[in-house]
Design a protein around this motif. Structure first.
Motif, mmCIF file in Angstrom:
data_model
loop_
_atom_site.group_PDB
_atom_site.id
_atom_site.type_symbol
_atom_site.label_atom_id
_atom_site.label_comp_id
_atom_site.label_asym_id
_atom_site.label_seq_id
_atom_site.Cartn_x
_atom_site.Cartn_y
_atom_site.Cartn_z
ATOM 1 N N ASN A 98 0.828 -1.200 0.000
ATOM 2 C CA ASN A 98 0.000 0.000 0.000
ATOM 3 C C ASN A 98 0.864 1.253 0.000
ATOM 4 O O ASN A 98 2.085 1.188 0.213
ATOM 5 C CB ASN A 98 -0.931 0.009 1.216
ATOM 6 N N THR B 161 -3.942 4.032 0.315
ATOM 7 C CA THR B 161 -4.632 2.803 -0.079
ATOM 8 C C THR B 161 -4.561 1.830 1.085
ATOM 9 O O THR B 161 -3.675 1.928 1.942
ATOM 10 C CB THR B 161 -3.990 2.155 -1.319
ATOM 11 N N THR B 162 -5.475 0.874 1.117
ATOM 12 C CA THR B 162 -5.524 -0.066 2.248
ATOM 13 C C THR B 162 -5.693 -1.516 1.842
ATOM 14 O O THR B 162 -5.515 -2.414 2.685
ATOM 15 C CB THR B 162 -6.687 0.306 3.192
ATOM 16 N N ASP B 163 -6.040 -1.798 0.591
ATOM 17 C CA ASP B 163 -6.358 -3.174 0.203
ATOM 18 C C ASP B 163 -5.322 -3.788 -0.726
ATOM 19 O O ASP B 163 -5.600 -4.736 -1.456
ATOM 20 C CB ASP B 163 -7.740 -3.230 -0.452
ATOM 21 N N GLY B 164 -4.101 -3.268 -0.721
ATOM 22 C CA GLY B 164 -3.057 -3.832 -1.571
ATOM 23 C C GLY B 164 -2.672 -5.237 -1.151
ATOM 24 O O GLY B 164 -2.692 -5.578 0.037
ATOM 25 N N TYR C 58 -0.040 -1.490 -4.929
ATOM 26 C CA TYR C 58 -0.179 -0.115 -5.401
ATOM 27 C C TYR C 58 1.199 0.516 -5.563
ATOM 28 O O TYR C 58 2.074 0.364 -4.718
ATOM 29 C CB TYR C 58 -0.982 0.715 -4.404
ATOM 30 N N ARG D 126 -2.081 0.711 -10.110
ATOM 31 C CA ARG D 126 -2.155 -0.565 -9.393
ATOM 32 C C ARG D 126 -1.855 -1.691 -10.372
ATOM 33 O O ARG D 126 -2.431 -1.761 -11.470
ATOM 34 C CB ARG D 126 -3.529 -0.778 -8.768
ATOM 35 N N VAL E 121 -9.384 7.660 -3.552
ATOM 36 C CA VAL E 121 -8.762 7.183 -4.789
ATOM 37 C C VAL E 121 -9.714 7.467 -5.947
ATOM 38 O O VAL E 121 -10.865 7.029 -5.939
ATOM 39 C CB VAL E 121 -8.444 5.684 -4.708
#
Length: 797
Positions: free
Chosen positions: A195, A210-213, A219, A256, A314
């Protein structure tokens, strides 16, 4: 074939013959071709043929940096440095052993010496406390700052600087910067656990962008190259944040990566330095034959808003995901305060330039290109020209690479700035008044070699003026302000002449240097001979080059060795004096052969129709053209024995080598293939697809060397580096297996700890041995004395 831009290996060469040949060599230099045969006949009658050991010694002398020590001013390596009152030209004269580094004040035209090879070595000796020789130093990348009076350069495997006091200091190695600082340095972007985080430098406060990498969907992280993996010894090396700040430091444009369902390659390094055990890695490498490629999706984040609110938003860029064709980030830039991104469809069917609103992600296509059957990106390009109100596009839409100004209101059209049956290679400068620009082109002047470059001033209101009228190749550099041009003009048979030109008129205002090859000729060098003939169709003009050995005797019969590299991404035959000296043919001819280079149909710089035979036909293109031109050469020079023809090449030339031996085994009897991409599906995506498009399975198979392995009759040597980071070694292993399965013989050498560049002394010895045995029918000389091994290194267990 290299990545992503083509870079073929050229080798510098040199030779010192018997004294009895010195007078002959000078005469030969002045009278190439047929005259060469007449001039050498008498002298050769009195010169006994050299032994194979003497020929190998000559080949050694012509290989490496030796030729550079016998030529003065071969390349002055010009660079425009400084600004304002300090602006000038930094260049060099002399040769590797006795280099002078000079600074030309462009305002006064005064030249002063900044340094010499001797002063650099003396400074290194003083700084290191031990005598530093030229070979020890390995000087490279010498640069000059006229405002500070300092020199920066590479030497002794490090970075060095010499101040105005003449003392050298070694600079500490720069740690690679992994974060991405804002233009004002107040904010930086860091990556952690796939992230991205924005960090306020002053306070240290950070906000997650970002948090869901995940590992497969990170990312701001590109695909690591194999060289990075090997250097750090891990499949997840530390990598810099991939993205681009807006000029005002508010927005971050980034992307991404998605590698889900992408098949990986694996590699084993059998002899890693400092370790007793092999090590293996898996890695992502986009392949032309892959059903699923890595994907890139771009987005924008308002970083300053995120730091204020503590929460990031984002904003996806509204454009299609893009297939990653090579392990590098997608195009991301800012032009006039907006994100500008070039997008390529897989198979090179079309390209588009998107401009986005950073607040909403809404986009508009401002330039679009769709040329059938494919866009050949090595001959065309799109790049921003905001000062002209749009994009400059070198496009083949007319069948020739011509220059267009494309505006947002007509992205598929544009104004043609150049026209005709010739090619624009590059845009070198746009005038400050926006009324004209300078371009480099080839093939416009009908009476010249079509591969020779020239510079032209192109008016945006119509009209074109040649700035380099001499009938030679012009390797030129334009100053940032467009006022000056440094031109190194030459041909394969005309030594380089470096001049300073007026950037507006092209008029020569100052001589800088002239190449001097008198010592090279006195050392016995036999200059190459350009050769023009026709392709296998009997009508299309094609060009080649002939290299002969120093001890050339036209009464003898010589085998022919073809140094090959076909395909639409480049040309092979040297067009400049310096290139003609650096090719390996100078060395290989010394074993007692005539070496040739040929650009057949399907290669570049001659228009789309000339190149199109290569489309989905890399396995056959140019093959019969090479045979046709070799036969035409032999008809003129009967000492060329067309019953003894070999071939060698590297990378795509390695593919060609195997293909030539497999598909025309009655003509090409012996081949040495280095680092070959023998099945195009197993190569990096961009290179095969720019030649093949997104081909079907049958087309890929038809172009695979494995499919024709059973046709081998002669001798084929495969050479590959075990850690090749460009063409996977699996390609040579698979061809070897196909040959074995077909009941054919094969020789293979795996070079330990070698990348795509296998061109080490061992390789050249092996290549010579192979041609000596199977083409010359002689026994190679024995190996020389073995050098003492380095002290053993204790290994931890």
């Amino acid at each position: 074939m290299s990545s992503p831009l083509i870079s073929r290996p050229f080798v510098r060469v040199l030779k010192k013959p018997a004294v009895g040949l010195l007078t002959l060599a000078v005469a030969v230099a002045l009278q190439p071709g047929a005259a060469l045969a007449r001039q050498t006949e008498t002298a050769a009658a009195h010169t006994p043929p050299p032994s194979i050991a003497e020929r190998y010694a000559a080949a050694d002398t012509f290989l490496g940096s030796g030729i550079a020590d016998l030529i003065d001013n071969a390349n002055i390596a010009p660079s425009f440095v400084g600004e304002g009152k300090d602006a000038g030209l930094f260049y060099r004269t002399g040769n590797r052993s006795h280099q002078r580094y000079l600074f030309l004040d462009l305002a006064t035209r005064q030249v002063r010496e900044v340094a010499t090879t001797a002063t650099l070595l003396a400074a290194l000796t003083q700084a290191s406390g031990k005598t530093v020789t030229l070979d020890d130093a390995r000087l490279a990348d010498v640069d000059y700052d006229p405002a500070k009076g300092t020199l920066a350069f590479e030497a002794l495997d490090g970075h060095w600087r010499i101040g105005a006091d003449g003392k050298a200091e070694k600079l500490p190695p720069e740690a690679p910067r992994l974060d991405l600082p804002s233009p004002d340095g107040k904010t930086k972007i860091v990556a952690r656990a796939y992230n991205l985080y924005a960090v306020d430098v002053a306070s240290g406060r950070e906000v997650a962008l970002t948090t869901d990498g995940t590992h497969e969907q990170p990312y701001g992280r590109s695909i690591p190259e194999l060289s990075q993996i090997l250097r750090e010894g891990t499949e997840e090396p530390a990598m810099p944040v991939s993205g681009a700040w807006s000029p005002d430091g508010r927005y971050l444009l980034t992307w991404r990566l998605d590698t889900r369902e992408v098949k990986k390659l694996s590699i084993t390094q059998q002899n890693p330095p400092g370790s007793f055990y092999p090590r293996s890695f898996s890695y992502v490498y986009p392949l032309a034959g892959a059903e699923k490629l890595p994907q890139a999706t771009r987005f924008v984040v308002d970083v300053q808003a995120a730091l204020k609110s503590g929460k990031a938003k984002v904003v996806p860029i509204q454009m299609p995901p893009e297939s990653i064709l090579y392990p590098s980030p997608p195009d991301m830039n800012w032009v006039d305060g907006k994100p500008r991104m070039q997008w390529t469809e897989r198979g090179y069917r079309q390209q588009a330039v998107y401009v986005a609103d950073p607040a909403t992600g809404a986009t508009k296509i401002v330039a679009h290109e769709a040329v059938k059957p494919v866009i050949t990106v090595t001959s065309s390009m799109i790049f921003p020209a905001p000062e002209l109100g749009g994009e400059l596009s070198i496009s083949e839409r007319s069948g020739w690479a011509q220059l267009y100004l494309v505006t947002p209101d007509n992205p598929d059209g544009g104004k043609a700035l150049t026209t005709g049956d010739w090619e624009v290679l590059s845009v070198d400068h746009v005038a400050e008044d926006k009324a004209s620009l300078i371009v480099t082109g080839v093939g416009r002047e009908a009476a010249r070699n079509p591969y020779w470059r020239a510079l032209y001033r192109v008016s945006l209101n119509g009209g074109l003026t040649e700035l380099t009228p001499e009938p030679l190749d012009h390797e030129a550099e334009v100053s940032p302000d467009g006022k000056w041009i440094v031109d190194q003009m030459s041909s394969p048979t005309t030594p380089s002449r470096a001049v300073l030109r007026d950037g507006t008129t092209g008029k020569i205002v100052m001589e800088l240097a002239k190449a001097d090859d008198s010592r090279l000729l006195a050392a016995g060098y036999t200059p190459p001979e350009p050769f023009k003939g026709v392709a296998a169709d009997g009508k299309t003009p094609i060009y080649g080059m002939i290299y002969r050995p120093v001890h050339f005797d036209p009464k003898r019969s010589y085998p022919v060795i073809d140094n090959v590299y076909t395909g639409p991404t480049t040309t092979d035959v040297p067009s400049t004096w310096g290139m003609a000296l650096r090719v390996p043919g100078n060395s290989i001819a010394q074993i007692g052969a005539v070496v040739v280079m040929i650009d057949g149909t399907g290669t570049s710089r001659r228009g789309q129709a000339f190149r199109l035979p290569a489309f989905q036909n890399l396995g056959e293109v140019g093959l019969d053209d090479h045979i046709a031109l070799i036969r035409q050469m032999a008809a003129k020079y009967p000492y060329m024995d067309v019953n003894r023809v070999g071939v060698f090449g590297g990378s795509a030339g390695g593919y060609d080598t195997a293909r030539f031996v497999l598909r025309r085994p009655d003509f090409f009897k012996v081949g040495v293939s280095a680092s070959g991409n023998h099945d195009l599906r197993l190569d990096k995506t961009w290179w095969p697809e720019v030649s093949m498009g997104e081909a079907d399975a049958a087309t890929w198979e038809r172009n695979s060397n494995m499919a024709v392995a059973s046709q081998l009759k002669g001798h084929l040597l495969l050479v590959h580096g075990d850690i090749d980071d460009n063409v996977p070694i699996t390609e040579s292993f698979r061809l070897a297996k196909a040959l074995i399965d077909a009941g054919r013989d094969v020789d293979m050498v795996v070079v330990p700890n070698a990348t795509h560049n296998v061109y080490q002394p061992f390789f050249w010895k092996k290549l010579r041995d192979y041609f000596t045995l199977y083409l010359l029918g002689e026994t190679p000389p024995p190996l020389g004395p073995v050098k003492p091994a380095a002290p053993a290194v204790a290994l931890a267990h």
